[in-house]
Design an enzyme around this catalytic site. Structure first.
Site, PDB file in Angstrom:
ATOM      1  N   HIS A 164       0.814  -1.230   0.000  1.00 47.13           N
ATOM      2  CA  HIS A 164       0.000   0.000   0.000  1.00 47.13           C
ATOM      3  C   HIS A 164       0.841   1.270   0.000  1.00 47.13           C
ATOM      4  CE1 HIS A 164      -4.062  -1.771   0.759  1.00 47.13           C
ATOM      5  NE2 HIS A 164      -3.292  -2.815   1.003  1.00 47.13           N
ATOM      6  N   ASP A 378       3.577   9.521  -0.798  1.00 43.80           N
ATOM      7  CA  ASP A 378       2.348   8.834  -0.361  1.00 43.80           C
ATOM      8  C   ASP A 378       2.043   7.746  -1.380  1.00 43.80           C
ATOM      9  OD1 ASP A 378       0.033   8.392   1.129  1.00 43.80           O
ATOM     10  OD2 ASP A 378      -0.556  10.502   1.135  1.00 43.80           O
TER      11      ASP A 378
HETATM   12  C1  GDG Z   1      -2.013   4.064   3.397  1.00 43.38           C
HETATM   13  C2  GDG Z   1      -1.014   4.723   2.441  1.00 43.38           C
HETATM   14  C3  GDG Z   1      -2.737   4.615   0.635  1.00 43.38           C
HETATM   15  C4  GDG Z   1      -8.266   9.900   8.269  1.00 43.38           C
HETATM   16  N1  GDG Z   1      -8.611  10.575   9.395  1.00 43.38           N
HETATM   17  C5  GDG Z   1      -9.861  10.154   9.696  1.00 43.38           C
HETATM   18  C6  GDG Z   1     -10.281   9.219   8.742  1.00 43.38           C
HETATM   19  N2  GDG Z   1      -9.287   9.084   7.887  1.00 43.38           N
HETATM   20  C7  GDG Z   1      -9.359   8.190   6.720  1.00 43.38           C
HETATM   21  C8  GDG Z   1      -9.439   8.963   5.422  1.00 43.38           C
HETATM   22  C9  GDG Z   1      -8.921   7.910   4.440  1.00 43.38           C
HETATM   23  C10 GDG Z   1      -7.919   7.134   5.286  1.00 43.38           C
HETATM   24  O1  GDG Z   1      -8.207   7.395   6.649  1.00 43.38           O
HETATM   25  C11 GDG Z   1      -6.496   7.606   5.028  1.00 43.38           C
HETATM   26  O2  GDG Z   1      -6.066   7.056   3.826  1.00 43.38           O
HETATM   27  P1  GDG Z   1      -4.851   7.684   3.015  1.00 43.38           P
HETATM   28  O3  GDG Z   1      -4.774   6.971   1.726  1.00 43.38           O
HETATM   29  O4  GDG Z   1      -5.095   9.148   2.848  1.00 43.38           O
HETATM   30  O5  GDG Z   1      -3.541   7.493   3.893  1.00 43.38           O
HETATM   31  P2  GDG Z   1      -2.863   6.346   4.845  1.00 43.38           P
HETATM   32  O6  GDG Z   1      -3.594   6.192   6.127  1.00 43.38           O
HETATM   33  O7  GDG Z   1      -1.452   6.786   5.001  1.00 43.38           O
HETATM   34  O8  GDG Z   1      -2.957   4.964   4.004  1.00 43.38           O
HETATM   35  C12 GDG Z   1      -1.760   5.530   1.386  1.00 43.38           C
HETATM   36  C13 GDG Z   1      -3.599   3.829   1.601  1.00 43.38           C
HETATM   37  O9  GDG Z   1      -2.820   3.146   2.578  1.00 43.38           O
HETATM   38  C14 GDG Z   1      -4.458   2.784   0.866  1.00 43.38           C
HETATM   39  O10 GDG Z   1      -3.686   1.917   0.112  1.00 43.38           O
HETATM   40  O11 GDG Z   1      -3.568   5.422  -0.174  1.00 43.38           O
HETATM   41  O12 GDG Z   1      -0.844   6.109   0.484  1.00 43.38           O
HETATM   42  O13 GDG Z   1      -0.103   5.564   3.161  1.00 43.38           O
HETATM   43  O14 GDG Z   1      -9.935   7.022   4.051  1.00 43.38           O
HETATM   44  O15 GDG Z   1     -10.759   9.362   5.208  1.00 43.38           O
HETATM   45  N3  GDG Z   1     -11.499   8.635   8.742  1.00 43.38           N
HETATM   46  C15 GDG Z   1     -12.357   8.956   9.746  1.00 43.38           C
HETATM   47  N4  GDG Z   1     -12.002   9.850  10.726  1.00 43.38           N
HETATM   48  C16 GDG Z   1     -10.774  10.462  10.727  1.00 43.38           C
HETATM   49  O16 GDG Z   1     -10.503  11.282  11.595  1.00 43.38           O
HETATM   50  N5  GDG Z   1     -13.571   8.384   9.779  1.00 43.38           N
END
Ligand code: GDG
Length: 474
Positions: A164, A378
């Site tokens: 990921h 990212d």
């Molecule tokens: C890894 C990789 C890759 C965040 N704060 C809250 C919340 N979130 C949710 C967001 C989003 C998820 O968490 C974060 O996903 P991201 O993709 O932005 O980043 P990572 O956590 O670093 O994820 C990344 C991912 O895996 C998938 O393969 O895209 O690059 O680093 O869905 O909305 N959700 C809620 N409350 C929060 O305060 N409900």
């Protein structure tokens, strides 16, 4: 049920449910709203699936159980393993190294030993529940040794691995004292999936350099050895996405729309709301974003009467030293900007260091005119895709770092280099001043992309590629 076997097994560090201990000491399981569960639910339903993972708490030898129609197989970790395998090797060695050493990676041999031991436990658990000729899909950087460990015990299985996070360029990857073992671990899979084409190429290059195997296009030829006959491994990009329809539906609900209006009113109905949503992680470029915003206020190109920045920074990995330092640094900067530029009625930055329910996130996306995704590195960045999915009004401007995987697909966003603070400042101004017509044109095309390439498409594409490798196996 020790003998129960499954045709499809997912292995990830965490199970798709959280173990919740109530105030009265009673315990329950709460479905976590992660995208992976949504993506795999239909496959799990159709093919009789099991999920192997850790419960998120130390200890507790818990028997396998059913939840939401999925057979869950808990893997126990001790306090010390959480420290060494998870917080140590996974989050303080691999995570910084794979994100281009934004902070230095720490190498400890006793962290590595724990990583090997815990990976073996996950592999053993998966081997015990997968049926003859079944499919096992291993997720993410905490479990890179599992594919090979699993193949050694169960050569009959189809094994997939999806990373990921990014896979770094060889010049950085080669720092890792266990670089060859990790590559060999991954090559136990039939298909190794990455977020971007560049990640897959970095991996193939590391395989060529370290093992001398032939890698042409997406195919790597693994020669015969004492570990088994010659095999072909596919390494290529499968960009992950979100449940776009589900997210759009949530954002369209009247409750979320009403909440969006209310949030804007609570912010004092400014002309422009700018939003950042991230786990509080040094990869996300939160400091760069604050610097650009602070300078725009200082230069007088933006004013707190008109524009406000909402920054959600959800707590993350709080026991790891570099994360503690980051939190102090960010909070100091927010305090300075608010102290320097805020007025009695207008706050420059609304900083929120806690998690929110999904519907509150959707309301925030809906009410924000500009979304800032300024990651320094990212894998994908799902926040960018969620913002787009939420905007069925075809409004809002996405400012997106070219260092996030999402930039490969979301081409009509305003793409920026977060290290170039002047460029970032100009992009923010461009976003704030963009005409309704241009906002609509750009958002329409972003929405088309996110709708077409949703998370169901991602899991189907991966599993299809894995099934296609079957004939080449002995
Ligand atoms: C890894 C990789 C890759 C965040 N704060 C809250 C919340 N979130 C949710 C967001 C989003 C998820 O968490 C974060 O996903 P991201 O993709 O932005 O980043 P990572 O956590 O670093 O994820 C990344 C991912 O895996 C998938 O393969 O895209 O690059 O680093 O869905 O909305 N959700 C809620 N409350 C929060 O305060 N409900």
């Amino acid at each position: 049920m020790p003998d129960e076997r499954f045709a499809f097994v997912v292995v990830s560090n965490r199970l798709p449910v959280d173990y919740v201990v109530a105030e009265d000491g009673s315990t329950t399981w709460k479905q976590s709203p992660g995208g992976l569960v949504t993506a795999l639910e239909p496959v799990m339903r159709d093919t009789d699936g099991a999920w192997v993972g850790w419960i998120g708490q130390p200890g507790g030898d818990i028997e396998p159980f059913e939840n939401g129609g999925i057979h869950l197989v808990p893997v126990a970790l001790s306090e010390i393993e959480i420290e060494h395998y998870y917080e140590g090797f996974s989050n303080d060695t691999i995570w910084p190294l794979y994100h281009d050493v934004i902070v230095p990676a720490t190498y400890h041999r006793y962290w590595w030993d724990s990583y090997v031991e815990v990976n073996q436990r996950f592999a053993d658990a998966a081997a015990a529940v997968a049926e003859e000729g079944g499919t096992v899909w291993v997720q993410d950087y905490q479990l890179q040794l599992v594919p090979r460990m699993l193949r050694e015990q169960r050569p009959d299985l189809s094994i997939g691995f999806f990373n990921h996070i990014p896979f770094p360029a060889y010049g950085l990857y080669s720092q890792l004292p266990w670089r060859t073992q990790i590559i060999e671990g991954l090559l136990g899979a039939d298909v190794v999936g990455f977020q971007r084409v560049a990640d897959a190429s970095n991996f193939s290059r590391a395989v060529r350099r370290l093992l001398g195997y032939t890698a042409r296009g997406p195919h790597i030829e693994v020669p015969e050895s004492e570990h088994g006959p010659a095999r072909r491994v596919t390494a290529r990009a499968f960009p992950i996405s979100i449940d776009a329809e589900g997210f759009e539906e949530l954002a369209r609900s009247s409750a979320v729309r009403a909440r969006a209006t209310q949030i804007r009113a609570e912010l004092g109905n400014p002309k422009t709301v700018i939003l950042g949503v991230d786990r509080l992680d040094y990869t996300k470029g939160i400091g760069h974003r604050l610097k650009a915003f602070g300078e725009l206020l200082e230069d007088g190109r933006l004013s707190v009467e008109d524009v406000t920045l909402v920054q959600v920074a959800s707590p993350s990995r709080e026991r790891v030293e570099s994360y503690k330092n980051l939190r102090d640094e960010i909070e100091l900067t927010v305090g300075r900007i608010n102290g320097d530029f805020g007025t009695i009625g207008h706050q420059a930055v609304t900083y929120l260091h806690h998690g929110f329910p999904r519907d509150e996130m959707a309301a925030l996306y809906l009410t924000s005119d500009v979304m800032l995704v300024t990651a320094l590195r990212d894998g994908m960045n799902l926040v960018a895709k969620e913002y787009v999915a939420a905007r069925s009004d075809e409004d809002g401007v996405l400012v997106l770092s070219e260092f996030a995987g999402a930039a490969d697909e979301l081409r009509t966003s305003l793409r920026i280099n977060p290290h170039d603070i002047d460029g970032l400042k100009d992009a923010i101004i461009q976003a704030v001043e963009m005409t309704r017509e241009e906002r609509r044109r750009r958002m329409r095309s972003l929405r088309k992309r996110v709708r077409e390439n949703d998370v169901g498409h991602w899991s189907r594409a991966f599993l299809h590629a894995l099934a296609a490798e079957r004939p080449s196996r002995p």
